[in-house]
Write a protein that holds these residues in place. Structure first.
Motif, PDB file in Angstrom:
ATOM      1  N   GLU A  16       0.837  -1.194   0.000  1.00 23.74           N
ATOM      2  CA  GLU A  16       0.000   0.000   0.000  1.00 23.74           C
ATOM      3  C   GLU A  16       0.872   1.245   0.000  1.00 23.74           C
ATOM      4  N   ALA A  17       0.513   2.192  -0.860  1.00 20.87           N
ATOM      5  CA  ALA A  17       1.141   3.516  -0.880  1.00 20.87           C
ATOM      6  C   ALA A  17       0.070   4.532  -0.505  1.00 20.87           C
ATOM      7  N   SER A  18       0.248   5.226   0.605  1.00 14.46           N
ATOM      8  CA  SER A  18      -0.775   6.174   1.055  1.00 14.46           C
ATOM      9  C   SER A  18      -0.211   7.586   1.098  1.00 14.46           C
ATOM     10  N   GLY A  19      -1.070   8.540   0.758  1.00  9.08           N
ATOM     11  CA  GLY A  19      -0.699   9.940   0.802  1.00  9.08           C
ATOM     12  C   GLY A  19      -1.919  10.795   1.064  1.00  9.08           C
ATOM     13  N   ARG A  20      -1.709  11.962   1.642  1.00  6.04           N
ATOM     14  CA  ARG A  20      -2.823  12.844   1.971  1.00  6.04           C
ATOM     15  C   ARG A  20      -3.250  13.648   0.752  1.00  6.04           C
ATOM     16  N   PRO A  21      -4.548  13.829   0.572  1.00  2.00           N
ATOM     17  CA  PRO A  21      -5.023  14.666  -0.528  1.00  2.00           C
ATOM     18  C   PRO A  21      -4.840  16.152  -0.214  1.00  2.00           C
ATOM     19  N   GLY A  34      -3.010   3.837  -2.634  1.00  2.19           N
ATOM     20  CA  GLY A  34      -2.561   3.053  -3.764  1.00  2.19           C
ATOM     21  C   GLY A  34      -2.267   1.637  -3.304  1.00  2.19           C
ATOM     22  N   TYR A  35      -2.446   0.673  -4.183  1.00  2.00           N
ATOM     23  CA  TYR A  35      -2.197  -0.720  -3.801  1.00  2.00           C
ATOM     24  C   TYR A  35      -1.734  -1.501  -5.020  1.00  2.00           C
ATOM     25  N   TRP A  36      -0.950  -2.508  -4.750  1.00  2.00           N
ATOM     26  CA  TRP A  36      -0.558  -3.435  -5.802  1.00  2.00           C
ATOM     27  C   TRP A  36      -0.146  -4.769  -5.176  1.00  2.00           C
ATOM     28  N   GLU A  37      -0.413  -5.828  -5.918  1.00  2.00           N
ATOM     29  CA  GLU A  37      -0.078  -7.175  -5.477  1.00  2.00           C
ATOM     30  C   GLU A  37       1.084  -7.687  -6.321  1.00  2.00           C
ATOM     31  N   PRO A  38       2.228  -7.937  -5.701  1.00  2.00           N
ATOM     32  CA  PRO A  38       3.396  -8.391  -6.474  1.00  2.00           C
ATOM     33  C   PRO A  38       3.158  -9.718  -7.181  1.00  2.00           C
ATOM     34  N   VAL A  54     -17.063   4.177  -1.987  1.00  2.00           N
ATOM     35  CA  VAL A  54     -15.726   3.773  -2.427  1.00  2.00           C
ATOM     36  C   VAL A  54     -15.575   4.021  -3.921  1.00  2.00           C
ATOM     37  N   VAL A  55     -14.435   4.603  -4.288  1.00  2.00           N
ATOM     38  CA  VAL A  55     -14.057   4.733  -5.689  1.00  2.00           C
ATOM     39  C   VAL A  55     -12.778   3.921  -5.896  1.00  2.00           C
ATOM     40  N   ILE A  56     -12.787   3.041  -6.882  1.00  2.00           N
ATOM     41  CA  ILE A  56     -11.612   2.269  -7.262  1.00  2.00           C
ATOM     42  C   ILE A  56     -11.162   2.745  -8.642  1.00  2.00           C
ATOM     43  N   VAL A  57      -9.944   3.266  -8.711  1.00  2.00           N
ATOM     44  CA  VAL A  57      -9.319   3.592  -9.989  1.00  2.00           C
ATOM     45  C   VAL A  57      -8.392   2.430 -10.305  1.00  2.00           C
ATOM     46  N   ASN A  58      -8.817   1.579 -11.204  1.00  2.00           N
ATOM     47  CA  ASN A  58      -8.181   0.287 -11.414  1.00  2.00           C
ATOM     48  C   ASN A  58      -7.125   0.377 -12.503  1.00  2.00           C
ATOM     49  N   GLY A  98      -3.995  -0.403  -8.278  1.00  2.00           N
ATOM     50  CA  GLY A  98      -4.875   0.735  -8.453  1.00  2.00           C
ATOM     51  C   GLY A  98      -4.834   1.674  -7.276  1.00  2.00           C
ATOM     52  N   VAL A  99      -5.851   2.519  -7.186  1.00  2.00           N
ATOM     53  CA  VAL A  99      -5.989   3.494  -6.104  1.00  2.00           C
ATOM     54  C   VAL A  99      -7.414   3.419  -5.568  1.00  2.00           C
ATOM     55  N   GLN A 100      -7.533   3.398  -4.261  1.00  2.00           N
ATOM     56  CA  GLN A 100      -8.847   3.404  -3.611  1.00  2.00           C
ATOM     57  C   GLN A 100      -9.061   4.732  -2.896  1.00  2.00           C
ATOM     58  N   LEU A 101     -10.274   5.268  -3.064  1.00  2.00           N
ATOM     59  CA  LEU A 101     -10.680   6.487  -2.373  1.00  2.00           C
ATOM     60  C   LEU A 101     -11.914   6.150  -1.551  1.00  2.00           C
TER      61      LEU A 101
END
Length: 284
Positions: A16-21, A34-38, A54-58, A98-101
């Motif tokens: 997971e990659a997280s950052g503040r909006p 942000g997330y990704w599965e190796p 929930v919004v998923i930007v896939n 992708g990215v989850q909101l």
């Protein structure tokens, strides 16, 4: 890249990659996730009703999503899922990216620009909801390797949506704050009296803009409070029931079966650890 801090965490099987909006967006969402599965490991996970849309930007393979109610399962890429009052599931072939909101209900109303009642217990492809700009956003995110730069792109996109989106009624916004702040403990009559709306009018406007009637929203908030007390704070069932506003442990058990499709013990035995949505990232 503007030096935006991005935190990378290993979540066990996926990263997971997280950052503040941007600060103007933080009343609606606390973080980009942000997330990704190796490795491409097929999976199936239960979804629970939460405080968030929930919004998923896939940026990876599509998901197969099952939503509450009689609707058929659908294979989706980038999508928005509205408020839910029941459990569902999603399955993937693995290799998700992708990215989850996680948006507050009224934040979703503004940023998505549609009545939330339209997507209650449903999920809609982002281009169908937001038009060609959503497809262009996904393409740009996929072509951008840096998570910090991806989050900058999301900031720019959502700030434009913020400028043109509808504002919720002040009375509906106050009713949501009262419900959210009390974890669903405020009754509909008291909400209506507090905001000087008739009960029927409040229910109609709240449902349209937040996605669920206030009474149902309160039920979801109580359930989420109980989930947190059991999973994060280690309370017993009786104590969690009392602190969440249930009559007794039997009442809590019935609500868990209705909203999650299983008992508290079954949920705690494996489902909670699989939820990509974390309560810490939910909007206020």
């Amino acid at each position: 890249m503007d030096g935006r801090p991005v935190e990378i965490r290993d979540r066990g099987g996926w990263l997971e990659a997280s950052g503040r909006p941007h600060s103007a967006l933080r009343p609606f969402l606390r973080a980009y996730q942000g997330y990704w599965e190796p490795e491409a490991v097929p999976s199936r996970m239960r979804t629970l009703p939460t405080r968030s849309a929930v919004v998923i930007v896939n940026l990876g393979p599509p998901m197969r999503l099952e939503v509450p109610g009689p609707g058929a399962a659908a294979e989706l890429r980038s999508f928005a899922a509205g408020m839910h009052d029941g459990h569902g599931a999603y399955s993937t072939p693995g290799g998700q990216h992708g990215v989850q909101l996680d948006l507050s209900p009224l934040g979703a109303y503004t940023l998505l620009g549609v009545p939330m009642a339209r997507i209650t217990n449903a999920a809609v492809e982002l281009p169908d909801l937001l038009g060609p700009a959503a497809s262009a956003l996904v393409e740009r995110l996929a072509a951008t390797p840096s998570w910090a730069d991806r989050f900058d792109l999301l900031d720019a996109f959502l700030l434009r949506r913020l400028e043109i989106g509808p504002e919720p009624d002040p009375e509906v916004a106050r009713a949501w704050r009262l419900l959210r702040g009390s974890d669903g403990a405020v009754g509909v009559l008291r909400l209506a009296e507090d905001v000087a709306y008739g009960r029927r009018h409040l229910t109609q406007r709240f449902t349209e803009q937040a996605g669920l009637p206030p009474k149902v929203m309160a039920r979801v908030l109580r359930f989420q409070r109980a989930v947190e007390l059991l999973s994060r704070h280690g309370l017993g069932l009786a104590d969690a029931a009392a602190l969440s506003g249930y009559y007794d442990q039997a009442h809590l058990n019935r609500e868990f079966r209705a909203l999650s499709g299983c008992t508290p013990s079954e949920l705690l035995g494996g489902q909670l650890e699989q939820q990509r949505v974390t309560t810490a990232a939910e909007p206020a």
